[in-house]
Write a protein that holds these residues in place. Structure first.
Motif, PDB file in Angstrom:
ATOM      1  N   VAL A 179       0.833  -1.201   0.000  1.00 56.59           N
ATOM      2  CA  VAL A 179       0.000   0.000   0.000  1.00 56.59           C
ATOM      3  C   VAL A 179       0.868   1.250   0.000  1.00 56.59           C
ATOM      4  O   VAL A 179       0.604   2.223  -0.710  1.00 56.59           O
ATOM      5  N   GLN A 180       1.919   1.206   0.782  1.00 54.77           N
ATOM      6  CA  GLN A 180       2.821   2.350   0.879  1.00 54.77           C
ATOM      7  C   GLN A 180       3.550   2.619  -0.436  1.00 54.77           C
ATOM      8  O   GLN A 180       3.912   3.761  -0.749  1.00 54.77           O
ATOM      9  N   LEU A 181       3.768   1.548  -1.224  1.00 51.56           N
ATOM     10  CA  LEU A 181       4.566   1.652  -2.436  1.00 51.56           C
ATOM     11  C   LEU A 181       3.885   2.452  -3.540  1.00 51.56           C
ATOM     12  O   LEU A 181       4.567   2.993  -4.419  1.00 51.56           O
ATOM     13  N   TYR A 182       2.557   2.537  -3.518  1.00 51.61           N
ATOM     14  CA  TYR A 182       1.851   3.115  -4.656  1.00 51.61           C
ATOM     15  C   TYR A 182       2.256   4.558  -4.934  1.00 51.61           C
ATOM     16  O   TYR A 182       2.341   4.980  -6.093  1.00 51.61           O
ATOM     17  N   LYS A 183       2.537   5.312  -3.906  1.00 45.69           N
ATOM     18  CA  LYS A 183       2.990   6.695  -4.110  1.00 45.69           C
ATOM     19  C   LYS A 183       4.303   6.713  -4.891  1.00 45.69           C
ATOM     20  O   LYS A 183       4.498   7.518  -5.814  1.00 45.69           O
ATOM     21  N   GLU A 184       5.194   5.804  -4.535  1.00 44.29           N
ATOM     22  CA  GLU A 184       6.506   5.745  -5.186  1.00 44.29           C
ATOM     23  C   GLU A 184       6.389   5.437  -6.675  1.00 44.29           C
ATOM     24  O   GLU A 184       7.018   6.095  -7.506  1.00 44.29           O
ATOM     25  N   ILE A 185       5.593   4.423  -7.020  1.00 51.90           N
ATOM     26  CA  ILE A 185       5.524   4.058  -8.433  1.00 51.90           C
ATOM     27  C   ILE A 185       4.723   5.080  -9.236  1.00 51.90           C
ATOM     28  O   ILE A 185       4.974   5.270 -10.430  1.00 51.90           O
ATOM     29  N   GLU A 186       3.755   5.757  -8.588  1.00 53.55           N
ATOM     30  CA  GLU A 186       3.047   6.841  -9.285  1.00 53.55           C
ATOM     31  C   GLU A 186       4.023   7.946  -9.677  1.00 53.55           C
ATOM     32  O   GLU A 186       3.999   8.458 -10.804  1.00 53.55           O
ATOM     33  N   GLU A 187       4.893   8.336  -8.736  1.00 53.66           N
ATOM     34  CA  GLU A 187       5.821   9.437  -8.996  1.00 53.66           C
ATOM     35  C   GLU A 187       6.846   9.061 -10.063  1.00 53.66           C
ATOM     36  O   GLU A 187       7.168   9.865 -10.943  1.00 53.66           O
ATOM     37  N   LEU A 188       7.354   7.827  -9.984  1.00 56.55           N
ATOM     38  CA  LEU A 188       8.377   7.421 -10.951  1.00 56.55           C
ATOM     39  C   LEU A 188       7.791   7.216 -12.339  1.00 56.55           C
ATOM     40  O   LEU A 188       8.376   7.615 -13.348  1.00 56.55           O
ATOM     41  N   GLU A 199       4.806   8.375 -13.480  1.00 61.87           N
ATOM     42  CA  GLU A 199       3.882   9.430 -13.885  1.00 61.87           C
ATOM     43  C   GLU A 199       2.564   8.839 -14.383  1.00 61.87           C
ATOM     44  O   GLU A 199       1.920   9.370 -15.277  1.00 61.87           O
ATOM     45  N   GLN A 200       2.203   7.701 -13.797  1.00 66.57           N
ATOM     46  CA  GLN A 200       0.960   6.997 -14.112  1.00 66.57           C
ATOM     47  C   GLN A 200       0.150   6.869 -12.827  1.00 66.57           C
ATOM     48  O   GLN A 200       0.636   6.365 -11.826  1.00 66.57           O
ATOM     49  N   SER A 201      -1.082   7.334 -12.837  1.00 64.54           N
ATOM     50  CA  SER A 201      -1.914   7.255 -11.647  1.00 64.54           C
ATOM     51  C   SER A 201      -2.337   5.821 -11.364  1.00 64.54           C
ATOM     52  O   SER A 201      -2.654   5.050 -12.283  1.00 64.54           O
TER      53      SER A 201
END
Length: 865
Positions: free
Chosen positions: A68-77, A79-81
């Motif tokens: 759950v915590q990881l989703y912010k990281e992969i969104e930022e890297l 650039e896909q929501s």
């Protein structure tokens, strides 16, 4: 498509894309994902997309928190929501038993750093006004629940992996896997062949077929799973308008349903009793972006309950019914890790809850592949937890049972019936028909748990409290302590390790010195980081040509796990041979003050105290049968373990019962055995001894000989000893009521603001935290060790804090005490003061006191007598 890669990941669902991303993030840029169609073409695209952190296994829960915590990281890297909706959710209890279950889950959340809350039905209704609170007795609120966009999340992983240098090849089915003598894999595809050092099976619906390419029959099955989407509902729109927020997610255990808001309507899914497998033998390669035919009649019983519990749903129009296949393992957890007997072939499949677990699975597997260790205790997901008995038919029966019970209570004394018996010993009919045994499943083997008296049905009454076995287990314990008892011990792992290099091999793997001929040692086994990955009894059988032969006994559930480790470290010169007996060697144990008198009548050799000493090993005839005998017992009493081929077991058992009749011999089961080990403060594998603990934390130091030859994990163990362990395994006497500990209960201590470190830092757990907008503001990090200290410091009641957790326990009938084992900060581990500790049992905090010496025979005189 390039022709060579460090690793090839097969399968482009959320799990495959997560594994690819984590490998690239760990520094393996020469990695490739090959997908037969498009990304998400199997199960990912039609998933409901829910996520949560709570899990029955706290180690899996930790990896879900990371996901759950990881989703912010992969969104930022990328650039896909990911389309993240952090709504929170409630679990609804319709009965006192279900409320007890929620109390256990809430208590477990304390040391996981979770901020769950037990609430009333009225409080739940305020969050989810569609419910009729009259049907419920309580609920549990979890703020870290929600849902996301499955397709967007999968593509976020993929885009992030590509940015780190990974390659993704679509519309290219893998058709064959072969391996060269040097270990290199040939990944044969429709577009050509890729040579790879590593292959990862993330095949999802096709994971069985990928496994079969290398001769592997994976225990997984796809099940049809339905959820429906309603038309817009005025009640939902009004709630959104009045509160300015989305409706929470809800799990209704009675109805076997889950709900969440979907646009301005409701998504409602079921885990119905009438579970239906999909393609139980093989998955067609041409299946893809299509759904299965809906079958509303099959889920009608769940819908009827749902309409009573949530009346507004009955009047809502159904916009769409989604019916698609998802894969499950027999116990519902993923299949992750390296496959024993295959070099560099890895699994990450049967991840049913891909959007709760996919990130953690990718992290653990990438750690394993890159560093040689997953970095976590992932036993609950390890592909090695299943043996050869987990056949296709076993798997199909067990998965259906698991699916249909997904929202059912699993009681601590409950033995599930599907696919049983899988394996039996020659005594099965004697135990069940003649002795009235209640049987349990021990790694696929039927094992006696306890014995009901004549005229009583041999059946557990399942409960969180002391149950119908309580008095009868007590009788078995007292008979052993006062006279003598016999029990089956076929459910041990048994190996022979022999050859010129056997002694050196075992000395390299084990922390203790190897025994001399005719003697036995107990020894842990460590991984490279100095953590406990095994606990063994080893006997020296004597010469074997140029070397020696050793018998090794361990946990039956870890047989494949340990064989994988043994094979990894085998010398290449062929100087060591390993044979795993499994059920080609079975056993019986006799224990109690009259055990020697019984054995003396059956043995043709001298078994006196002087001739057959404690921790001796002998090959001797018992009742005329060729046997191996160990002079020890897990009861902690005078006792013997007697091992023989299955053909002799019935003969030896009947002779033991006949010889023991004059001494009042009784049959005793596994529950009595585990009860007696508590009285000796003996640990158990996978409860007290796990790969998150060092040997000094586990109080195993007397079996660790740092001064002997260099062994795996020695340097880390030496550092642990020099620095002093942060934690310590301890034994408690508990002032329990009518319920004893079951494991995973929080341990409270009256320590005020004393800084022993947070539970997350000490134990490696931690759930992510979010602000009001749903953005992560702190959390467990890659391994949970930098978790927010407030997660524990906020859990207080006056001067009390949660400082540890229970690993196992129960009632110790001989000493008439409720007991528990667990881990606490080392600074508290020898404080036997009254009033210092409490253990939370079913929502009640019960006084507990550390007991440093075993309450039964503390100096060990009985077992040495």
């Amino acid at each position: 498509m390039k022709s060579h890669a460090k690793a090839v990941v097969i399968g482009g669902g959320v799990v495959g894309c997560s594994v690819l991303y984590h490998l690239a993030r760990a520094g393996w840029r020469d990695v490739m994902l090959i997908e037969r169609s498009e990304l998400t073409s199997g199960s990912s695209w039609h998933a409901a997309g829910g996520f949560h952190t709570l899990n029955g296994d706290p180690n899996v829960a930790k990896l879900q928190a990371y996901t759950v915590q990881l989703y912010k990281e992969i969104e930022e890297l990328s650039e896909q929501s990911c389309g993240l909706h952090l709504t929170g959710g409630v679990m609804l209890a319709d009965s006192p038993e279900r409320m007890d279950f929620l109390r256990l889950a809430h208590a477990k959340g304390r040391y996981l750093g979770m901020e769950t809350e037990l609430i009333t039905p009225s409080e739940a209704k305020a969050m989810f006004p569609l419910m009729d609170e009259r049907h419920f007795v309580g609920a549990m609120w979890d703020p870290v629940e929600g849902h996301l966009d499955p397709s967007g999340t999968t593509h976020a992983y993929a885009k992030a992996a590509r940015k780190l240098g990974a390659e993704i090849v679509l519309r290219n089915r893998v058709t064959e896997l072969t391996q060269e003598l040097d270990g290199t894999w040939n990944v044969v595809t429709e577009q050509g062949t890729v040579k790879a050092e590593h292959v990862v099976n993330c095949g999802g619906l096709w994971a069985r077929e990928v496994g079969r390419m290398v001769g592997l029959e994976l225990p997984l099955l796809a099940m049809e799973h339905m959820y429906l989407l309603t038309e817009p509902m005025p009640e939902v729109e009004a709630f959104n308008r009045e509160t300015g927020r989305e409706m929470i997610g809800v799990i209704d255990f009675k109805g076997e349903i889950y709900t969440r808001q979907e646009r301005n309507g409701i998504l409602l899914g079921t885990y119905e009793k009438a579970a239906k497998p999909w393609s139980p033998r093989e998955t067609p390669w041409d299946f893809g972006h299509e759904l299965l035919e809906p079958d509303i009649d099959r889920i009608a019983p769940s819908l009827e309950v749902g309409f009573r519990h949530f009346p507004a749903l009955e009047n809502a129009g159904i916009k769409q019914v989604i019916n698609g296949p998802f894969t499950f393992a027999p116990d519902g957890n993923p299949l992750v890790g390296p496959v024993q007997g295959l070099t560099n072939f890895w699994c990450a499949c049967a991840v049913m809850a891909g959007f709760s677990q996919g990130g953690g699975v990718g992290l653990a597997l990438s750690n394993w592949m890159v560093d040689g260790d997953p970095g976590f205790d992932v036993w609950g997901m390890d592909v090695a937890r299943f043996g050869e008995w987990a056949s296709l038919r076993y798997t199909n029966a067990k998965v259906r049972e698991n699916y249909s019970r997904r929202f059912s209570i699993r009681f601590p004394n409950e033995e599930l019936p599907a696919a049983r018996p899988a394996q039996t010993t020659p005594l099965y009919d004697v135990m069940t028909r003649d002795n009235n045994a209640v049987m349990g499943d021990s790694w696929g083997l039927e094992t006696p748990l306890w014995f009901a008296p004549p005229g009583m049905e041999a059946k557990d009454i399942v409960s969180f409290h002391r149950s119908n076995d309580f008095a009868h287990v007590g009788n078995e314990v007292r008979a052993v302590r006062e006279r003598v008892g016999v029990t089956e011990i076929a459910n041990f792992a048994k190996y022979e390790i022999a050859g010129p290099g056997a002694a050196a091999f075992l000395n390299r793997l084990m922390t203790n010195r190897m025994p001399k001929p005719g003697r036995i040692v107990l020894t842990p086994m460590l991984n490279e980081t100095g953590k406990l990955i095994g606990d063994f009894t080893i006997a020296n059988r004597g010469p074997d040509g140029a070397g020696e032969r050793f018998m090794v006994w361990g946990s039956s559930a870890a047989q494949i796990y340990h064989m994988r480790w043994f094979e990894k470290h085998l010398p290449a010169d062929g100087s060591v041979r390993i044979h795993r007996f499994d059920q080609t060697l079975v056993g019986l144990s006799i224990a109690g003050p009259q055990a020697r008198a019984v054995l003396d009548q059956l043995a043709d050799t001298d078994v006196s105290k002087e001739a057959f000493r404690f921790m001796d090993f002998r090959e001797m005839a018992v009742a005329g049968a060729t046997c191996m005998v160990n002079r020890l017992s897990y009861t902690g009493d005078l006792g013997y373990e007697i091992w023989m081929p299955p053909a002799y077991q019935r003969r030896v058992y009947e002779a033991i019962k006949d010889a023991g009749s004059a001494h009042g011999i009784v049959d005793f089961g596994m529950r009595a055995l585990l009860c007696m080990r508590l009285e000796k403060n003996f640990p158990t594998w996978f409860r007290e001894l796990r790969p998150i603990y060092g040997p000094f934390e586990g109080a195993m130091e007397r079996f660790v000989k740092l001064e002997k030859n260099d062994f795996i994990g020695r340097e880390a163990a030496a550092w642990e000893k020099a620095d002093g362990p942060k934690l310590r395994r301890v034994s408690f006497i508990v002032d329990a009521g009518d319920a004893d500990v079951m494991g995973d209960e929080p341990i409270w201590a009256r320590v005020g603001d004393t800084d022993y470190g947070t539970v997350e830092k000490l134990h490696g757990y931690g759930a992510p935290r979010f602000d009001a907008s749903g953005r992560a503001i702190s959390g467990g990090g890659a391994n949970g060790r930098d978790a927010d200290a407030a997660a524990v410091r906020g859990i207080r009641d006056g001067a009390w804090r949660v400082v540890g957790w229970v690993t196992s326990g129960g009632y110790a009938h001989h000493v008439k005490q409720s007991m528990a084992q667990g881990y606490v900060p080392a600074a508290l581990a020898e404080d036997e003061s009254d009033g210092l500790f409490e253990i939370e049992i079913l929502g009640q905090r019960r006084p507990a006191r550390i007991n440093t010496l075993p309450p039964f025979d503390p100096d060990g005189a009985r077992m040495r007598s």
